[in-house]
Write a protein that holds these residues in place. Sequence first.
Motif, short mmCIF file in Angstrom:
data_model
loop_
_atom_site.label_atom_id
_atom_site.label_comp_id
_atom_site.label_asym_id
_atom_site.label_seq_id
_atom_site.Cartn_x
_atom_site.Cartn_y
_atom_site.Cartn_z
N LEU A 5 0.84 -1.20 0.00
CA LEU A 5 0.00 0.00 0.00
C LEU A 5 0.87 1.25 0.00
O LEU A 5 0.60 2.22 -0.72
N TYR A 6 1.94 1.20 0.80
CA TYR A 6 2.83 2.36 0.87
C TYR A 6 3.41 2.69 -0.50
O TYR A 6 3.40 3.85 -0.94
N ASP A 7 3.91 1.66 -1.19
CA ASP A 7 4.52 1.91 -2.50
C ASP A 7 3.49 2.43 -3.50
O ASP A 7 3.80 3.28 -4.33
N LYS A 8 2.25 1.92 -3.41
CA LYS A 8 1.20 2.43 -4.30
C LYS A 8 0.96 3.92 -4.06
O LYS A 8 0.78 4.70 -5.00
N LEU A 9 0.95 4.30 -2.79
CA LEU A 9 0.70 5.70 -2.46
C LEU A 9 1.84 6.60 -2.93
O LEU A 9 1.61 7.69 -3.46
N VAL A 10 3.06 6.13 -2.74
CA VAL A 10 4.21 6.92 -3.20
C VAL A 10 4.19 7.02 -4.72
O VAL A 10 4.34 8.11 -5.29
N ASP A 11 3.97 5.89 -5.40
CA ASP A 11 3.95 5.90 -6.87
C ASP A 11 2.88 6.86 -7.40
O ASP A 11 3.10 7.56 -8.39
N ALA A 12 1.73 6.87 -6.73
CA ALA A 12 0.61 7.69 -7.21
C ALA A 12 0.89 9.19 -7.05
O ALA A 12 0.21 10.01 -7.65
N HIS A 13 1.87 9.54 -6.22
CA HIS A 13 2.14 10.95 -5.96
C HIS A 13 3.48 11.43 -6.47
O HIS A 13 3.86 12.57 -6.24
N ALA A 263 2.56 -8.94 -1.79
CA ALA A 263 3.55 -7.88 -1.56
C ALA A 263 4.52 -8.29 -0.45
O ALA A 263 4.14 -8.92 0.53
N VAL A 264 5.78 -7.93 -0.65
CA VAL A 264 6.83 -8.30 0.31
C VAL A 264 7.25 -7.06 1.10
O VAL A 264 7.49 -6.00 0.53
N PHE A 265 7.33 -7.22 2.41
CA PHE A 265 7.76 -6.13 3.28
C PHE A 265 9.21 -6.36 3.71
O PHE A 265 9.65 -7.51 3.83
N ASP A 266 9.92 -5.28 3.95
CA ASP A 266 11.32 -5.41 4.38
C ASP A 266 11.42 -6.02 5.77
O ASP A 266 12.38 -6.70 6.08
N GLU A 267 10.43 -5.74 6.60
CA GLU A 267 10.42 -6.36 7.94
C GLU A 267 9.00 -6.71 8.33
O GLU A 267 8.05 -6.03 7.94
N GLU A 268 8.86 -7.77 9.09
CA GLU A 268 7.54 -8.20 9.55
C GLU A 268 7.57 -8.43 11.07
O GLU A 268 8.54 -8.99 11.59
N PHE A 269 6.54 -8.00 11.75
CA PHE A 269 6.36 -8.33 13.16
C PHE A 269 4.98 -8.94 13.32
O PHE A 269 4.05 -8.57 12.60
N SER A 270 4.86 -9.85 14.25
CA SER A 270 3.57 -10.45 14.51
C SER A 270 3.32 -10.43 16.02
O SER A 270 4.19 -10.80 16.81
#
Lengths: 459, 198
Positions: A5-13, A263-270
């Motif tokens: 989602l983050y990358d989509k938002l950055v790309d869109a702007h 989508a792949v994230f650089d870090e994941e926490f659960s």
Amino acid sequence: MSRTLYDKLVDAHKVCDLPDGDMLIYVDFHIMNEYTSPQAFSGLETRLLDVWRPEAHLAVVDHVNATRSSEPHDAASKLLIDNLQANCTKHGIAFYGLGDPRQGIEHIVVPEQGLVVPGMLIACGDSHTTTYGAYGALGFGIGTSEVEHVLATQTLRYKRMKTMRVTIDGDTAAGVTAKDIIMKVVQVVGAGGANGFAVEFAGSAIRDLDMAGRMTVCNMAVELGARAALIAADDITESALKGHPHSGQFTFNGESWDSDPEAVFDEEFSISGTDIEPLITWGTSPDHSVPITSNVPVAADYVSPKAKAALERSLQYMGLTEGQSAQSIKIDTAFIGSCTNSRIEDLREAAKILEGRQVATGVEAIVVPGSAMTRIKAEAEGLRAIFEAAGFEWRPEAGCSMCLAMNDDIAMDGERVASSTNRNFEGRQGRGARTHLMSPAMVAAAAVAGHLADVRDFK
Amino acid sequence: MIKGIVAPLPLANVDTDVIMPKRFLITITREGLADGTFADLRFDNAEQRRPEFVLNKPPWNQATILVVGDNFGCGSSREHAVWGMRQLGINACIGTSFAGIFYDNARKNGLALPVVSPEVRDVLLQLASKTSGAEISIDLGSRTIAAGDYTEPFEMDDATRTSLIRGRDDTLDSLEHAGAIRDFEAGLDDKMRISVIT
């Protein structure tokens, strides 16, 4: 290619790439307050620059104003307020000042006015601008030089962040709120654990939150260092977009503002939602938290001499002894307010605890609704009557107040505050003041008990 | 090249409330913030200098570079924190991690924030603790820190490094892309073309 989602938002702007790795990104909406914008306006004047698109900005008075009355409490705060109004008048920017029925804490006002929709990019000279991630919008705080940059260009120089996903699955127990969820995340990831990251919150415990809860989570994400926080837009988001003054400007067609499944994230926490308990902070960093049923840490819990020394320093500042039980910590003041927890939903939760009960003798209890609209709604629902009957002082005006004590709500040296706010830094609520962060319901419980208390004991 | 006496400030999570307490923020200018910088660490309640605080005693009262703890500059977005540090004569802070907004504010004001590993930071902290007053140099061009024979690389992104070296005016630079911004706006979804009710 799957995207977050983050990358989509950055790309869109993204407007264009710049040499050296920065890009220019477009700012759909920019919010200003009276204390981080004056030097930005003077910067424009020095360079003889105009505001690029005045209608894309909103200025709100919230940080320095008194909340006892709609008059500034001193000349210095009046100067800041008048300065903002004059700058807005000069440049044709919307200004919601003292006495305006739309005034309040910026991050409370913006959703109330219907000024945030999924897919937007929102900047503001305030670190808690991460709040708008609750709507699937990219919001982040900027400094004054960047405020000037947005005013002049409607863009920012930007470097793409790394991405982190924090998944919280499982039903949370009764008495556990969005505030406890985010305090748990800060405890697990650490106060600087997400520096350089945009953090997306996912999982059933997040999906189950209403918009107010989601905003609390995204708001405090900055306390783990996140420059942006995000929650995917869903039906709950969409239903929150209707019926506000600006809603007519936007047609939200339910387009997907969500991370792709692959989508792949650089870090994941659960984190397990079922394991989260009501939390309180004992120290001077937002990650210094323990369950209310637990004790203040002891030096033996820490391995490194550096960590032991840091614990000692925090305990000394806080006036606590290692190992003492959380519920033995007596308070002087209870404060419900701030951009983290002063929405109508927060006031309702606190009122449930206070109904039919009394604030303990010797405790000064204050509630500052987040906006004029919130206050009026709360009064109509009878919440004011409940707070006042319990012995809380109900403030007639909205603002940040004792969250950062830039107005006349300053805690004294050594004064101990149970606070629904976001930062327990040294000196945050006043020089030498001691802050314990917790949910608004937990503040109400502490106010009644006279010491930090477990909200689950207040049936 | 940034060169000067280095002081140790090893506390973790030094936030911008500590760097610039709020009572100094009630201002409409960037000036006059040197006294407010680290005010509660430097001065006691009676406004007397705390003799035990590192920046109050020689040789560190001459320091222009700090070695700092993890997550320096966290908290509020207030750029006043950076303005004040610059006015106090600080040209660089070396640390393992900095909060994002603080990092960007520093870049806009010529405050260099070289990022090093915890091991290198600890060596530099030891060096900085020498009462003889250790001097170090920070070479932005080669991205290295040097103190005598000791040399270590540091991390800094290209754009930040260029800004610090050139001292450029980002606002004016960005306006050179006004055409691209207008093109982007022309293609904006109507949904995002906000017009705030005055």
